[in-house]
Design a protein around this motif. Sequence first.
Motif, PDB file in Angstrom:
ATOM      1  N   VAL A 182     -20.480 -52.667  15.641  1.00  0.00           N
ATOM      2  CA  VAL A 182     -21.492 -51.714  15.163  1.00  0.00           C
ATOM      3  C   VAL A 182     -22.491 -51.378  16.264  1.00  0.00           C
ATOM      4  CG1 VAL A 182     -21.282 -52.383  12.742  1.00  0.00           C
ATOM      5  CG2 VAL A 182     -22.950 -53.554  14.218  1.00  0.00           C
ATOM      6  N   LEU A 183     -22.651 -52.269  17.247  1.00  0.00           N
ATOM      7  CA  LEU A 183     -23.567 -52.001  18.354  1.00  0.00           C
ATOM      8  C   LEU A 183     -22.963 -51.059  19.376  1.00  0.00           C
ATOM      9  CD1 LEU A 183     -25.010 -55.589  18.979  1.00  0.00           C
ATOM     10  CD2 LEU A 183     -26.106 -53.686  17.787  1.00  0.00           C
ATOM     11  N   ARG A 184     -21.653 -50.827  19.268  1.00  0.00           N
ATOM     12  CA  ARG A 184     -20.955 -49.939  20.207  1.00  0.00           C
ATOM     13  C   ARG A 184     -20.426 -48.684  19.530  1.00  0.00           C
ATOM     14  NH1 ARG A 184     -19.455 -55.269  21.627  1.00  0.00           N
ATOM     15  NH2 ARG A 184     -17.663 -55.201  20.213  1.00  0.00           N
ATOM     16  N   SER A 185     -20.742 -48.497  18.260  1.00  0.00           N
ATOM     17  CA  SER A 185     -20.262 -47.323  17.533  1.00  0.00           C
ATOM     18  C   SER A 185     -21.055 -46.091  17.957  1.00  0.00           C
ATOM     19  CB  SER A 185     -20.378 -47.556  16.032  1.00  0.00           C
ATOM     20  OG  SER A 185     -21.730 -47.781  15.672  1.00  0.00           O
ATOM     21  N   ASP A 186     -20.700 -44.936  17.426  1.00  0.00           N
ATOM     22  CA  ASP A 186     -21.372 -43.689  17.765  1.00  0.00           C
ATOM     23  C   ASP A 186     -21.793 -42.988  16.475  1.00  0.00           C
ATOM     24  OD1 ASP A 186     -22.365 -41.523  19.116  1.00  0.00           O
ATOM     25  OD2 ASP A 186     -20.411 -40.548  19.379  1.00  0.00           O
ATOM     26  N   PRO A 187     -23.081 -43.025  16.138  1.00  0.00           N
ATOM     27  CA  PRO A 187     -24.173 -43.684  16.872  1.00  0.00           C
ATOM     28  C   PRO A 187     -24.169 -45.183  16.604  1.00  0.00           C
ATOM     29  CG  PRO A 187     -25.027 -42.691  14.881  1.00  0.00           C
ATOM     30  CD  PRO A 187     -23.577 -42.303  14.941  1.00  0.00           C
ATOM     31  N   PRO A 188     -24.743 -45.962  17.504  1.00  0.00           N
ATOM     32  CA  PRO A 188     -24.752 -47.409  17.306  1.00  0.00           C
ATOM     33  C   PRO A 188     -25.811 -47.846  16.313  1.00  0.00           C
ATOM     34  CG  PRO A 188     -25.922 -46.869  19.315  1.00  0.00           C
ATOM     35  CD  PRO A 188     -25.359 -45.570  18.787  1.00  0.00           C
ATOM     36  N   LEU A 189     -25.609 -49.019  15.745  1.00  0.00           N
ATOM     37  CA  LEU A 189     -26.646 -49.634  14.934  1.00  0.00           C
ATOM     38  C   LEU A 189     -27.820 -49.984  15.839  1.00  0.00           C
ATOM     39  CD1 LEU A 189     -27.421 -51.115  12.161  1.00  0.00           C
ATOM     40  CD2 LEU A 189     -26.578 -53.170  13.289  1.00  0.00           C
ATOM     41  N   VAL A 190     -29.025 -49.669  15.391  1.00  0.00           N
ATOM     42  CA  VAL A 190     -30.233 -50.042  16.131  1.00  0.00           C
ATOM     43  C   VAL A 190     -30.667 -51.417  15.633  1.00  0.00           C
ATOM     44  CG1 VAL A 190     -32.634 -49.480  16.609  1.00  0.00           C
ATOM     45  CG2 VAL A 190     -30.920 -47.651  16.466  1.00  0.00           C
ATOM     46  N   LEU A 191     -30.688 -52.392  16.532  1.00  0.00           N
ATOM     47  CA  LEU A 191     -30.990 -53.771  16.166  1.00  0.00           C
ATOM     48  C   LEU A 191     -32.332 -54.202  16.739  1.00  0.00           C
ATOM     49  CD1 LEU A 191     -30.219 -56.590  15.045  1.00  0.00           C
ATOM     50  CD2 LEU A 191     -29.061 -57.019  17.224  1.00  0.00           C
ATOM     51  N   SER A 192     -33.229 -54.622  15.872  1.00  0.00           N
ATOM     52  CA  SER A 192     -34.505 -55.211  16.284  1.00  0.00           C
ATOM     53  C   SER A 192     -34.510 -56.649  15.791  1.00  0.00           C
ATOM     54  CB  SER A 192     -35.692 -54.446  15.690  1.00  0.00           C
ATOM     55  OG  SER A 192     -35.732 -53.115  16.170  1.00  0.00           O
ATOM     56  N   ALA A 193     -34.617 -57.598  16.718  1.00  0.00           N
ATOM     57  CA  ALA A 193     -34.542 -59.007  16.346  1.00  0.00           C
ATOM     58  C   ALA A 193     -35.731 -59.768  16.905  1.00  0.00           C
ATOM     59  CB  ALA A 193     -33.243 -59.623  16.861  1.00  0.00           C
ATOM     60  N   VAL A 194     -36.326 -60.572  16.056  1.00  0.00           N
ATOM     61  CA  VAL A 194     -37.364 -61.516  16.476  1.00  0.00           C
ATOM     62  C   VAL A 194     -36.756 -62.907  16.359  1.00  0.00           C
ATOM     63  CG1 VAL A 194     -39.619 -62.510  15.975  1.00  0.00           C
ATOM     64  CG2 VAL A 194     -39.286 -60.039  15.785  1.00  0.00           C
ATOM     65  N   LEU A 195     -36.727 -63.639  17.469  1.00  0.00           N
ATOM     66  CA  LEU A 195     -36.118 -64.960  17.497  1.00  0.00           C
ATOM     67  C   LEU A 195     -37.193 -66.022  17.671  1.00  0.00           C
ATOM     68  CD1 LEU A 195     -33.104 -64.352  19.915  1.00  0.00           C
ATOM     69  CD2 LEU A 195     -33.272 -63.869  17.471  1.00  0.00           C
ATOM     70  N   ASP A 196     -37.250 -66.962  16.737  1.00  0.00           N
ATOM     71  CA  ASP A 196     -38.114 -68.108  16.938  1.00  0.00           C
ATOM     72  C   ASP A 196     -37.612 -68.887  18.151  1.00  0.00           C
ATOM     73  OD1 ASP A 196     -38.855 -71.140  16.334  1.00  0.00           O
ATOM     74  OD2 ASP A 196     -40.232 -69.882  15.188  1.00  0.00           O
ATOM     75  N   GLU A 197     -38.511 -69.503  18.887  1.00  0.00           N
ATOM     76  CA  GLU A 197     -38.112 -70.237  20.091  1.00  0.00           C
ATOM     77  C   GLU A 197     -37.077 -71.317  19.786  1.00  0.00           C
ATOM     78  OE1 GLU A 197     -40.091 -72.827  23.765  1.00  0.00           O
ATOM     79  OE2 GLU A 197     -41.373 -71.576  22.484  1.00  0.00           O
ATOM     80  N   ALA A 198     -37.083 -71.831  18.558  1.00  0.00           N
ATOM     81  CA  ALA A 198     -36.107 -72.854  18.180  1.00  0.00           C
ATOM     82  C   ALA A 198     -34.677 -72.354  18.349  1.00  0.00           C
ATOM     83  CB  ALA A 198     -36.347 -73.284  16.731  1.00  0.00           C
ATOM     84  N   VAL A 199     -34.463 -71.054  18.156  1.00  0.00           N
ATOM     85  CA  VAL A 199     -33.134 -70.472  18.342  1.00  0.00           C
ATOM     86  C   VAL A 199     -32.652 -70.683  19.770  1.00  0.00           C
ATOM     87  CG1 VAL A 199     -31.834 -68.311  18.359  1.00  0.00           C
ATOM     88  CG2 VAL A 199     -33.493 -68.758  16.529  1.00  0.00           C
ATOM     89  N   LEU A 200     -33.563 -70.556  20.722  1.00  0.00           N
ATOM     90  CA  LEU A 200     -33.211 -70.671  22.137  1.00  0.00           C
ATOM     91  C   LEU A 200     -33.115 -72.125  22.580  1.00  0.00           C
ATOM     92  CD1 LEU A 200     -35.704 -67.965  23.460  1.00  0.00           C
ATOM     93  CD2 LEU A 200     -33.369 -67.625  22.632  1.00  0.00           C
ATOM     94  N   ARG A 201     -33.841 -73.001  21.939  1.00  0.00           N
ATOM     95  CA  ARG A 201     -33.880 -74.407  22.342  1.00  0.00           C
ATOM     96  C   ARG A 201     -32.767 -75.236  21.707  1.00  0.00           C
ATOM     97  NH1 ARG A 201     -37.167 -74.869  26.829  1.00  0.00           N
ATOM     98  NH2 ARG A 201     -39.106 -73.693  26.505  1.00  0.00           N
TER      99      ARG A 201
END
Length: 306
Positions: A182-201
Amino acid sequence: MQNGPAVRRRKLGAELRELRTGAGLTSGEAARLVGWHQSKVSRIETGASGVKSADVRLLLDAYGVTDRQQRELLLVLAGSDDVGGRHHWWHAYRGVLPPAYRDFISLESQASEMRTLETSVVPGLLQTPEYARAVTGAAVGRSHDGPDGTGGPDGTVGPDAPDDAEERLDALVKVRLARQDVLRSDPPLVLSAVLDEAVLRREVGGPEVMARQLQRLLEAARLPQVRLQVLPFSAGAHIGITGPFVIFSFPSTSDLDVVVLDHLTSSLYLERKEDLRAYSEAFNTLQIHALSPEDSLDYIAGIGGA
């Protein structure tokens, strides 16, 4: 709060009622045009009963709806697996995907925008194959697993699911990766993501898998259709601390927007305007308190050692 099918029926019914009114027809007149009893039109419009895709097409023709995108979205809400003359890709995985997960994927595939707060794992649309396998493998033994591995319907398997656990895991990972189209479709899905730091750790799959996942986030964040922000531990308690959520928005009308909440044994869909407003405001607040997209890139790079 309702499950996916109930929300879809109500949203579909409300949209069809608006289209009928816009066409200047009463429910009785619409019923006569398609050869039905007036009570059938009323049941569909109130969401009291399901509706076949063929019946939706009849109503759309009667109301003069010709916009392809609008027709396809309403057919998806009707639960159609064959929109625009093609089977959706997930049809091949019906044996391993429960109806609730298929509902989520169908909404995701037709949405124009997705806003998500993630507090535990990387969003499914941004996962690497190795990370997706580690997350899915950790949850596949549970009765439920959400769209991004945090609870909900994803890991629940259908009645025709493969008996072999490894084969089932392979199928679920393929589905998760296929969703990313869906991120590569035409038009693509617009994705806005907020990630808590725990996701990265949280080290999912080991150091090497996590390093590649963090690199994938850096690459994805540079795409014009992706806005990625990190909510660092230093932000303290925040409005999203009670759990993750997803807001889907659609191109035809905001009346079809929906919030998805994952729980241990189910996914709940919120459709009331006040709920949508509350979660939209919450997401806006999270974006304000999160690092800017530019600073978030630097933060991710610092954690990943890039």
